[in-house]
Design a protein around this motif. Structure first.
Motif, short mmCIF file in Angstrom:
data_model
loop_
_atom_site.label_atom_id
_atom_site.label_comp_id
_atom_site.label_asym_id
_atom_site.label_seq_id
_atom_site.Cartn_x
_atom_site.Cartn_y
_atom_site.Cartn_z
N ASP A 58 10.74 -32.63 40.67
CA ASP A 58 10.90 -31.21 40.95
C ASP A 58 12.33 -30.89 41.35
O ASP A 58 13.03 -31.71 41.92
CB ASP A 58 9.95 -30.79 42.09
CG ASP A 58 8.53 -30.68 41.58
OD1 ASP A 58 8.37 -30.65 40.33
OD2 ASP A 58 7.61 -30.65 42.40
N ILE A 59 12.73 -29.68 41.08
CA ILE A 59 14.11 -29.28 41.33
C ILE A 59 14.08 -27.78 41.60
O ILE A 59 13.24 -27.06 41.05
CB ILE A 59 14.97 -29.64 40.10
CG1 ILE A 59 16.46 -29.46 40.39
CG2 ILE A 59 14.59 -28.85 38.89
CD1 ILE A 59 17.35 -30.02 39.28
N THR A 60 14.96 -27.30 42.47
CA THR A 60 14.99 -25.86 42.73
C THR A 60 15.91 -25.19 41.72
O THR A 60 16.73 -25.84 41.07
CB THR A 60 15.53 -25.55 44.14
OG1 THR A 60 16.90 -25.95 44.18
CG2 THR A 60 14.74 -26.30 45.19
N GLN A 62 18.33 -23.26 42.37
CA GLN A 62 19.71 -23.40 42.84
C GLN A 62 20.32 -24.72 42.35
O GLN A 62 21.42 -24.75 41.79
CB GLN A 62 19.71 -23.35 44.37
CG GLN A 62 21.06 -23.51 45.00
CD GLN A 62 21.95 -22.30 44.71
OE1 GLN A 62 21.45 -21.18 44.61
NE2 GLN A 62 23.23 -22.54 44.55
N GLN A 63 19.56 -25.80 42.54
CA GLN A 63 20.05 -27.11 42.12
C GLN A 63 20.30 -27.16 40.61
O GLN A 63 21.28 -27.74 40.14
CB GLN A 63 19.03 -28.19 42.49
CG GLN A 63 19.06 -28.56 43.96
CD GLN A 63 17.86 -29.42 44.31
OE1 GLN A 63 16.74 -29.16 43.86
NE2 GLN A 63 18.09 -30.44 45.12
N LEU A 64 19.40 -26.50 39.89
CA LEU A 64 19.50 -26.55 38.44
C LEU A 64 20.75 -25.81 37.97
O LEU A 64 21.48 -26.28 37.09
CB LEU A 64 18.24 -25.94 37.83
CG LEU A 64 18.11 -26.08 36.32
CD1 LEU A 64 18.20 -27.52 35.91
CD2 LEU A 64 16.81 -25.47 35.84
N GLU A 66 23.43 -25.28 39.73
CA GLU A 66 24.58 -26.08 40.12
C GLU A 66 24.83 -27.21 39.12
O GLU A 66 25.96 -27.48 38.73
CB GLU A 66 24.37 -26.67 41.51
CG GLU A 66 24.73 -25.72 42.62
CD GLU A 66 24.33 -26.25 43.98
OE1 GLU A 66 24.24 -25.42 44.89
OE2 GLU A 66 24.09 -27.47 44.11
N LYS A 67 23.74 -27.80 38.74
CA LYS A 67 23.84 -28.90 37.77
C LYS A 67 24.50 -28.42 36.48
O LYS A 67 25.34 -29.10 35.91
CB LYS A 67 22.42 -29.39 37.48
CG LYS A 67 22.33 -30.75 36.85
CD LYS A 67 20.85 -31.07 36.61
CE LYS A 67 20.66 -32.41 35.96
NZ LYS A 67 20.52 -33.51 36.89
N TYR A 226 14.75 -29.04 31.87
CA TYR A 226 14.12 -28.09 32.79
C TYR A 226 14.23 -26.70 32.18
O TYR A 226 15.20 -26.39 31.50
CB TYR A 226 14.84 -28.08 34.14
CG TYR A 226 14.64 -29.32 34.95
CD1 TYR A 226 13.45 -29.53 35.64
CD2 TYR A 226 15.65 -30.27 35.05
CE1 TYR A 226 13.28 -30.67 36.41
CE2 TYR A 226 15.48 -31.42 35.81
CZ TYR A 226 14.30 -31.60 36.49
OH TYR A 226 14.12 -32.72 37.24
N GLY A 251 22.84 -31.60 32.22
CA GLY A 251 22.99 -30.23 32.70
C GLY A 251 23.52 -29.27 31.66
O GLY A 251 23.92 -28.15 31.97
#
Lengths: 409, 298
Positions: A58-60, A62-64, A66-67, A226, A251
């Motif tokens: 799982d990933i938020t 925001q993180q995605l 940023e990635k 994602y 990413g």
């Protein structure tokens, strides 16, 4: 002995008759079976290949994001399929042809124009389905090819040189750009073509009017990704949702889908069908104009008087004559661009003769505090042209457009 | 005892027999005046195209370029704008010009005639008297038709190569992706393209052979095959039928041009070959079912 034998064989043949016939008929089962197997394969293989979404941690959102932003992928090559369905009548060839015609001063293609002019050529991507090839090697070397029937249009940047090559007409367009990472070839790419550019455009719009979520995972071009889902929070936008598939490892955005609020097929669907992050062959970016090709230099072309680069006919009509540039009414997804053409607006059926009637037949008449006008609708962008010559355009519904016009008054 | 001996005597020379049958079949096919005339017409197409381009570009301009004719790439078959710069492009142009109609028409004539022609001439029963068996005769006939596909394509390619070398300069060439390849690699790609074009006709050949087993009249079989070809080509142009068009045998024919991209774009090429294999399997087995089951009366 002989008569008996003969009799015997006759009876045997007669007795065999139905069986033989059945066996003969059974032979036709072979082609039928082959057809059946083929049909089943064609039907089932895509379903089997689509074997569910990959399992990723799982990933938020925001993180995605940023990635994606932090992604330092400098090299990639792949095939992109882009389908655009704005709900316009099929203007692909027409718009391209008219843009090309404008760019060259048709019919005899004047001095300034070239079939290899990027702005004219890329306008064609606005409608229909196209297959593109993309190769990137660092900020200074890029190549974008539009695959056509037995022909190809290539836009190659190698350092300071930008080459456009149209193999169908054997024409070459050449421009020079400063060797810097910032300026890129942006000005030459009026249509964002790679998923990355499309995603960057979409991510710019993120603020409190927008909801950004991670919507599970997907397989794109054989890679785990994602799905980033961007939805407007405001009422009145024609944009339903924007979905961006981001490669889980690098990413890099791999697929971009824009679905309209009104439902139906995606308005824009651009994604890699095949992608590789290996270094593209150096020869990909080498370009020497072939013998006998007609070469147009960008400077010469810009000097030609009748050149109107790459303007689709509609957009050529709006901003050109406008005293005062566009002002933006509303915010976020409901932003509407307003122009004042200063003219008498759209000629109506009675006043404008045949042309007015013809144009009017494409639009709906609307009334409001602003007066009366005509709304032209597509699946994404709607435009209101009032009788006093103001133009409001945006990715909003007809009602929101009228409201914006009322508010501007 | 004597039965077993006869059977053994029939079965032993099988490979040789097949070869002999194929050779006689090839000789019959290629010795016909009709076949030679078809090949002659095919060889004349590149000559005509080459001379036309030569006359058009006599002043050093390029065909289809400025003043050459209207819309970019709209005039003439693919690659024609490049012919005056490199003679090798005449091979691609000639194949693009003949593939939609001339080549398949010739194949349709030969394939349609394969069985029905023998039946019409009354020679089919004599062929079947030979201990070859119907299946093997059918396979031999199909092999002969395929050999004709290859020969016809190579005739076009070689004629175009010769005319191109005579009338236009040769040398390194630019792929449609804008990259340069050497002349030797260009020749290699030309050969690959010719083989692809020949393979594109495999499906139609099987269809023609099936039609040929349905009737006893050679003319009827040829007319039906060529008629089917024209019908499918027309249906392939109707946009409303786009859902079924990918299954028409002619739909991916022009994908051979993808071999001139750098890197080569394989998707449509593979689809084309798969589709031809499918047509060959379906109509080949249908032809087998029909031919091995039918009563030969002529």
């Amino acid at each position: 002995m002989a008569p008996y034998a003969s009799d015997d064989s006759t009876t045997a043949a007669q007795a065999r008759e139905p069986g033989t016939r059945r066996r003969r008929a059974a032979r036709y089962a072979v082609p039928v079976a082959v057809t059946g197997v083929a049909a089943a394969t064609i039907g089932l293989v895509p379903a089997l290949a689509d074997s569910g979404d990959p399992d990723l941690p799982d990933i938020t959102a925001q993180q995605l994001i940023e990635k994606t932003v932090a992604s330092d992928t400098q090299r990639l090559s792949g095939t992109v399929k882009i389908s655009t369905d704005l709900g316009l009548p099929d203007l692909g060839g027409l718009a391209g042809g008219m843009a090309g015609g404008l760019a060259s001063g048709s019919p005899g293609r004047g001095e300034g124009g070239s079939a290899a002019d990027p702005s004219a050529k890329l306008t064609e991507l606005v409608s229909g389905t196209h297959t593109l090839r993309v190769a990137v090697d660092g900020p200074d070397r890029q190549k974008l090819s539009v695959l056509e029937n037995a022909a190809e249009y290539s836009l190659i940047r190698d350092g300071e040189d930008v080459w456009g090559y149209d193999s169908a007409s054997n024409e070459v367009y050449h421009a020079t750009v400063p060797r810097s990472a910032d300026e890129r070839t942006k000005e030459h790419r009026t249509v964002p073509a790679t998923p990355r550019e499309l995603a960057e455009e979409a991510l710019k719009a993120v603020d409190d009017t927008t909801s950004v979520t991670v919507d599970g995972t997907a397989q794109v071009a054989g890679r785990d990704a994602y799905k980033l889902l961007i939805e407007p929070r405001q009422e009145g936008s024609t944009v339903g949702a924007i979905s961006i598939a981001v490669d889980a490892r690098t990413g890099v955005p791999l697929k971009f889908t824009l679905t309209p609020a009104g439902g139906g097929a995606a308005v824009v669907d651009a994604g890699f069908t095949q992608v590789s992050f290996a270094e593209p062959a150096a020869s990909t970016f080498d370009f020497t104009p072939p013998e006998g090709a007609k070469i147009t230099e960008a400077d010469e072309a810009a000097g030609a008087p009748e050149r109107a680069p790459g303007r689709a006919p509609e957009s050529g009509k709006e901003p050109a004559g406008g005293p005062g540039g566009p002002t933006v009414v509303g915010e976020g997804w409901n932003a509407v661009a307003a122009f004042d053409t200063g003219g008498g607006g759209l000629p109506t059926g009675s006043a404008g003769g045949d042309l007015g009637g013809f144009l009017g037949s494409f639009g709906d008449r609307v009334k409001g505090d602003f007066g009366t006008g005509t709304v032209f609708t597509t699946r994404l962008v709607n435009a209101l042209i009032t009788e006093d010559g103001k133009v409001y355009a945006g990715a909003v519904t007809k009602e929101a457009l009228v409201k914006a016009a009322d508010a501007a008054r | 005892m004597s039965r077993a001996e006869t059977a053994a005597a029939v079965r032993t020379p099988r490979p040789l027999w097949t070869f002999g049958l194929l050779r006689s079949e090839l000789l019959t096919t290629f010795r016909r005046w009709r076949t030679l005339a078809l090949l002659g017409v095919l060889a004349a197409v590149p000559v005509l195209v080459g001379i036309a381009v030569r006359i058009e570009t006599g002043d050093g301009g390029s065909f289809g370029g400025p003043g050459g004719g209207g819309e970019a790439g709209g005039g003439g078959p693919a690659f024609i704008s490049q012919v005056s710069n490199n003679g090798l492009f005449l091979v691609f142009t000639a194949l693009a010009a003949t593939l939609p109609f001339f080549l398949p028409m010739a194949v349709g004539v030969v394939a349609g005639d394969a069985i029905a022609g023998e039946a019409g001439a009354g020679t089919l029963r004599y062929l079947l008297v030979a201990p070859a068996g119907r299946t093997r005769l059918l396979l031999t006939k199909y092999a002969a038709v395929l050999a004709f596909c290859l020969a016809a394509t190579l005739v076009v390619a070689l004629s175009a190569l010769a005319v191109g070398a005579l009338l236009f300069p040769l040398g390194d060439l630019t792929t449609i992706s804008g990259t340069r390849i050497g002349y030797a690699e260009g020749l290699g790609r030309a050969l690959l393209i010719a083989l692809t074009v020949a393979a594109s006709l495999v499906g139609l050949a099987a269809l023609g052979l099936f039609v040929s087993t349905l009737t006893g009249s050679g003319i009827a079989a040829m007319a039906t095959t060529v008629g089917l070809l024209i019908t499918v080509q027309i249906l392939d142009q109707i946009p409303q039928l786009h859902a079924v068009q990918p299954y028409f045998f002619s739909h991916y024919w022009l994908s051979f041009a993808d071999l001139m991209r750098e890197p080569v774009y394989w998707d449509d090429l593979v689809r084309n070959l798969g589709l031809q294999a499918l047509y060959a399997a379906v109509f080949g087995s249908a032809a087998w079912a029909r031919f091995t089951a039918k009563d030969i009366t002529a």
